[in-house]
Design a protein around this motif. Structure first.
Motif, PDB file in Angstrom:
ATOM      1  N   ILE A  36     -16.903   7.896 -28.911  1.00  0.00           N
ATOM      2  CA  ILE A  36     -17.642   8.396 -27.746  1.00  0.00           C
ATOM      3  C   ILE A  36     -16.981   9.654 -27.208  1.00  0.00           C
ATOM      4  O   ILE A  36     -15.786   9.678 -26.957  1.00  0.00           O
ATOM      5  CB  ILE A  36     -17.684   7.332 -26.626  1.00  0.00           C
ATOM      6  N   ASP A  37     -17.764  10.681 -27.046  1.00  0.00           N
ATOM      7  CA  ASP A  37     -17.274  11.907 -26.428  1.00  0.00           C
ATOM      8  C   ASP A  37     -17.100  11.636 -24.928  1.00  0.00           C
ATOM      9  O   ASP A  37     -18.044  11.182 -24.267  1.00  0.00           O
ATOM     10  CB  ASP A  37     -18.298  13.024 -26.653  1.00  0.00           C
ATOM     11  N   PRO A  38     -15.937  11.896 -24.359  1.00  0.00           N
ATOM     12  CA  PRO A  38     -15.711  11.628 -22.932  1.00  0.00           C
ATOM     13  C   PRO A  38     -16.678  12.381 -22.025  1.00  0.00           C
ATOM     14  O   PRO A  38     -16.975  11.937 -20.927  1.00  0.00           O
ATOM     15  CB  PRO A  38     -14.275  12.099 -22.683  1.00  0.00           C
ATOM     16  N   ARG A  39     -17.192  13.509 -22.510  1.00  0.00           N
ATOM     17  CA  ARG A  39     -18.170  14.257 -21.709  1.00  0.00           C
ATOM     18  C   ARG A  39     -19.455  13.455 -21.529  1.00  0.00           C
ATOM     19  O   ARG A  39     -20.124  13.562 -20.509  1.00  0.00           O
ATOM     20  CB  ARG A  39     -18.465  15.606 -22.349  1.00  0.00           C
TER      21      ARG A  39
ATOM     22  N   ALA B 111     -22.986  10.507 -17.843  1.00  0.00           N
ATOM     23  CA  ALA B 111     -23.683   9.277 -17.441  1.00  0.00           C
ATOM     24  C   ALA B 111     -23.245   8.858 -16.040  1.00  0.00           C
ATOM     25  O   ALA B 111     -24.080   8.492 -15.206  1.00  0.00           O
ATOM     26  CB  ALA B 111     -23.403   8.164 -18.444  1.00  0.00           C
ATOM     27  N   GLU B 112     -21.952   8.923 -15.775  1.00  0.00           N
ATOM     28  CA  GLU B 112     -21.459   8.560 -14.439  1.00  0.00           C
ATOM     29  C   GLU B 112     -21.927   9.551 -13.384  1.00  0.00           C
ATOM     30  O   GLU B 112     -22.210   9.178 -12.256  1.00  0.00           O
ATOM     31  CB  GLU B 112     -19.942   8.452 -14.451  1.00  0.00           C
ATOM     32  N   ARG B 113     -22.037  10.828 -13.752  1.00  0.00           N
ATOM     33  CA  ARG B 113     -22.537  11.830 -12.812  1.00  0.00           C
ATOM     34  C   ARG B 113     -23.992  11.549 -12.440  1.00  0.00           C
ATOM     35  O   ARG B 113     -24.379  11.626 -11.280  1.00  0.00           O
ATOM     36  CB  ARG B 113     -22.414  13.239 -13.408  1.00  0.00           C
ATOM     37  N   ILE B 114     -24.782  11.178 -13.432  1.00  0.00           N
ATOM     38  CA  ILE B 114     -26.192  10.870 -13.183  1.00  0.00           C
ATOM     39  C   ILE B 114     -26.315   9.665 -12.254  1.00  0.00           C
ATOM     40  O   ILE B 114     -27.092   9.679 -11.292  1.00  0.00           O
ATOM     41  CB  ILE B 114     -26.937  10.634 -14.519  1.00  0.00           C
ATOM     42  N   VAL B 115     -25.541   8.618 -12.522  1.00  0.00           N
ATOM     43  CA  VAL B 115     -25.586   7.413 -11.681  1.00  0.00           C
ATOM     44  C   VAL B 115     -25.129   7.744 -10.264  1.00  0.00           C
ATOM     45  O   VAL B 115     -25.776   7.350  -9.283  1.00  0.00           O
ATOM     46  CB  VAL B 115     -24.726   6.285 -12.299  1.00  0.00           C
TER      47      VAL B 115
ATOM     48  N   THR C  20     -31.652  15.005 -12.287  1.00  0.00           N
ATOM     49  CA  THR C  20     -31.357  13.861 -11.421  1.00  0.00           C
ATOM     50  C   THR C  20     -32.427  13.809 -10.334  1.00  0.00           C
ATOM     51  O   THR C  20     -32.190  14.193  -9.191  1.00  0.00           O
ATOM     52  CB  THR C  20     -29.966  13.970 -10.777  1.00  0.00           C
ATOM     53  N   PRO C  21     -33.631  13.343 -10.684  1.00  0.00           N
ATOM     54  CA  PRO C  21     -34.695  13.308  -9.694  1.00  0.00           C
ATOM     55  C   PRO C  21     -34.381  12.324  -8.571  1.00  0.00           C
ATOM     56  O   PRO C  21     -33.742  11.305  -8.786  1.00  0.00           O
ATOM     57  CB  PRO C  21     -35.934  12.863 -10.491  1.00  0.00           C
TER      58      PRO C  21
END
Length: 187
Positions: free
Chosen positions: A29-32, A37-41, A184-185
């Motif tokens: 898994i690329d850490p980016r 994913a965490e940024r979106i959440v 990110t709607p």
């Protein structure tokens, strides 16, 4: 009303968030991707938090304009829960639930005092429920996307079986596309 969302959604959301966090440990898994994913959440949780804070401010403003800000609301049987926090976003989700509870209570108080009609109350409550359901949907989507990335990376890293000529996946990874689009709607 928020208790039903807590009981139904908090544990699965916590597990999905923990799974997203644990994805950092996999070499495939690329850490980016995890960061995106965490940024979106986190962005979605912040947007939902804003929805509920705005609703509380509107209801409290309506009550204050009528001189009813000091009229208390008491629940016959309040519920207190203890929640395990396994990820920082789980704490943010708990904060969203707390603010949602305040929003439902403020709306209920305004309705009981005759400041909001039943139809408007139901429409606002439906909007609140939709926002809360959107959180679990967004977290589940990110968790599923991360699991898919892991499966694809493991499949690409595995030696091909005899006669299996799978082409490597082409195109831009999902997390790069969403990072570029800033997708990110708001709920």
């Amino acid at each position: 009303r928020v208790v039903q969302f807590y009981r139904r959604d908090f544990t699965p959301i916590s597990h999905w968030l923990d799974g997203l966090d644990r994805a950092r440990d996999f070499r495939h898994i690329d850490p980016r991707a995890v960061h995106e994913a965490e940024r979106i959440v986190s962005a979605h949780l912040a947007a939902v938090q804003d929805v509920f804070e705005g609703a509380v401010l509107r209801s409290d403003g309506l009550l204050a304009a009528q001189g009813l800000a000091d009229v208390p609301i008491r629940y016959a049987d309040p519920v207190t829960v203890s929640a395990p926090i396994v990820h920082p976003a789980a704490r943010a989700y708990l904060r969203v639930l707390s603010t949602a509870d305040d929003a439902f209570a403020s709306l209920e108080r305004a309705w009981l005092l005759g400041l909001v009609d039943t139809r408007a109350r139901r429409l606002e409550e439906a909007r609140f429920r939709k926002a809360l359901r959107g959180v679990s949907t967004r977290v589940r989507e990110q968790y599923s996307a991360m699991a898919r990335v892991l499966r694809e990376a493991r499949a690409a890293a595995a030696p091909p079986a005899a006669g299996d000529e799978r082409a490597p996946p082409h195109g831009t990874p999902w997390w790069e596309r969403t990072a570029r689009a800033g997708n990110t709607p708001a709920p």
